[in-house]
Design an enzyme around this catalytic site. Structure first.
Site, mmCIF file in Angstrom:
data_model
loop_
_atom_site.group_PDB
_atom_site.id
_atom_site.type_symbol
_atom_site.label_atom_id
_atom_site.label_comp_id
_atom_site.label_asym_id
_atom_site.label_seq_id
_atom_site.Cartn_x
_atom_site.Cartn_y
_atom_site.Cartn_z
ATOM 1 N N SER A 50 6.869 -9.238 -4.670
ATOM 2 C CA SER A 50 5.884 -8.169 -4.485
ATOM 3 C C SER A 50 4.473 -8.727 -4.366
ATOM 4 O O SER A 50 4.096 -9.662 -5.069
ATOM 5 C CB SER A 50 5.944 -7.222 -5.696
ATOM 6 O OG SER A 50 4.846 -6.348 -5.686
ATOM 7 N N THR A 77 4.848 -3.203 3.751
ATOM 8 C CA THR A 77 5.090 -1.856 3.232
ATOM 9 C C THR A 77 4.239 -0.870 4.035
ATOM 10 O O THR A 77 3.017 -1.004 4.098
ATOM 11 C CB THR A 77 4.748 -1.787 1.732
ATOM 12 O OG1 THR A 77 5.658 -2.639 1.038
ATOM 13 C CG2 THR A 77 4.885 -0.379 1.190
ATOM 14 N N LYS A 133 8.916 -1.961 5.869
ATOM 15 C CA LYS A 133 9.587 -1.308 4.733
ATOM 16 C C LYS A 133 8.946 0.051 4.473
ATOM 17 O O LYS A 133 7.723 0.133 4.286
ATOM 18 C CB LYS A 133 9.438 -2.185 3.485
ATOM 19 C CG LYS A 133 9.924 -1.552 2.187
ATOM 20 C CD LYS A 133 9.840 -2.551 1.037
ATOM 21 C CE LYS A 133 10.171 -1.907 -0.291
ATOM 22 N NZ LYS A 133 9.102 -1.042 -0.792
#
Ligand code: HOC
Length: 367
Positions: free
Chosen positions: A109, A158, A232
């Site tokens: 992350s 993301t 994502k």
């Protein structure tokens, strides 16, 4: 071997709840607003039934697969979740070692507690790097270059977080989010975010994330890295097609663990639509709600190349450190192996659409 080890993900979750301060457990476990999507991510798996085939020799089961040319022992990967030091002092270093021991890919992350360099030097896991695009593009670009130079194999952008979702538990708890280990040396942030109370994570996100993020930024990202880019946070056929047009190397069906838009579809319900839209052009992954090997099996049957597992790994880490994270992945692998054997599938390639019965199938059968 310790006595009384948890035997499933739910038991790890119970241990994690006991081990963690409430603020941190609520942070990792919680979802957006009414938490409808949070419940649905799990419940929708429960509405899919299996269609086992029998009298097939299943004395040898091979769960291995590959993604973007990288081999994995099973289609179960580690999803990016932030701040692993909230769970265990070793943070993402422990998670990466667990992933390496299970021979799978970990997506680190952007909001990791550990620095990317520490994680890279901790073990030889194959790693992808998850990116948020900051208003400060230079910060995001520096992190991409670091990931590239440290041997990360792909960027996972993301795309479902132009702004942070409303997580009411975090607001109530006045959640304090530790500054991501990779960002502290790149930009100065107000350490006293949110003196008035409320979720300090939300305020941190408001200061940093770029709400103008658009398809143009995928172009920008491609211009600054030669790594493959997976998108994502896609749950519709329309966006899946755009992702392929934009040159994405993969699509990840995700609703951010139901932490962003409440009433977004459960990811397993959106998977088939995305798989059809992509039409084999790129691999499709899915995350959200995977708690059992049978869930992994269902995702494969509906066209996923692999699943990514976030909260369960975090729970394992909180309960028993690296050994717990590893055990969670191993349990899911063992459960998948069992599901494959009992459904008559000897390899992931043998898991097909005919092995599942979805709600849609049942409705169509009645018409
Ligand atoms: C960089 C600010 O993805 C979550 C994580 C962390 C979000 C950090 C956003 O909580 O969903």
């Amino acid at each position: 071997m310790e006595d009384n080890l948890p035997v499933n993900v739910r038991e790890y979750q119970e241990l994690a709840e006991k081990a963690l301060p409430k603020m941190y457990y609520d942070y990792i476990n919680g979802g957006a607003e009414d938490e409808h999507t949070l419940r649905e991510n799990i419940a929708a798996y429960g509405r899919i039934l299996l269609r086992p085939r029998v009298l097939i020799d299943v004395s040898k089961i091979n769960m291995s697969t590959s993604l973007l040319g990288y081999d994995m022992s099973s289609p179960i990967m580690v999803a990016p979740t932030g701040a692993h030091k909230l769970a265990n002092p070793e943070g993402e270093v422990a998670t990466a070692r667990a992933a390496a021991a299970c021979n799978t890919i970990m997506v680190l992350s952007f909001a990791s507690s550990c620095k990317i360099e520490e994680v890279a030097s901790s073990c030889n896991a194959i790693r992808f790097y998850q990116l948020y695009v900051y208003k400060r593009r230079d910060v995001s670009a520096t992190l991409v270059r670091r990931a590239e130079s440290l041997g990360f194999k792909a960027i996972v952008l993301t795309v479902d977080t132009p702004v942070l979702g409303r997580r009411e538990a975090d607001i109530r708890n006045k959640m304090i989010f530790p500054q991501p280990g990779n960002v502290v040396d790149l930009m100065s942030l107000d350490n006293d975010l949110g003196a008035e109370g409320g979720s300090k994570l939300e305020q941190f996100a408001r200061e940093t994330l770029d709400p103008s993020l658009s398809w143009k930024d995928v172009e920008w990202l491609k211009s600054i890295t030669s790594l493959p880019i997976l998108l994502k946070g896609i749950v519709t056929a329309e966006d899946a097609r755009k992702a392929v047009e934009a040159g994405a190397a993969g699509v990840i069906v995700s609703n951010h663990g139901a932490r962003q838009l409440d009433y977004a579809p459960a990811t397993i319900s959106a998977l088939e639509e995305v798989v059809k839209a992509v039409a084999g052009a790129v691999p499709v992954l899915v995350d959200g709600g995977v708690r059992r090997g049978t869930d992994v099996f269902k995702a494969l049957a509906l066209g996923a190349k692999a699943v990514m597992v976030g909260r369960p790994v975090f729970f394992g880490l909180a309960a028993r450190g690296e050994a717990g994270a590893r055990h969670v992945i191993e349990m899911l692998k063992n459960e998948l192996e069992l599901a494959m054997a009992l459904c008559g599938c000897r390899s992931v390639a043998e898991v097909t659409r005919a092995h599942v019965l979805t709600e849609g199938d049942r409705i169509r059968a009645l018409l």
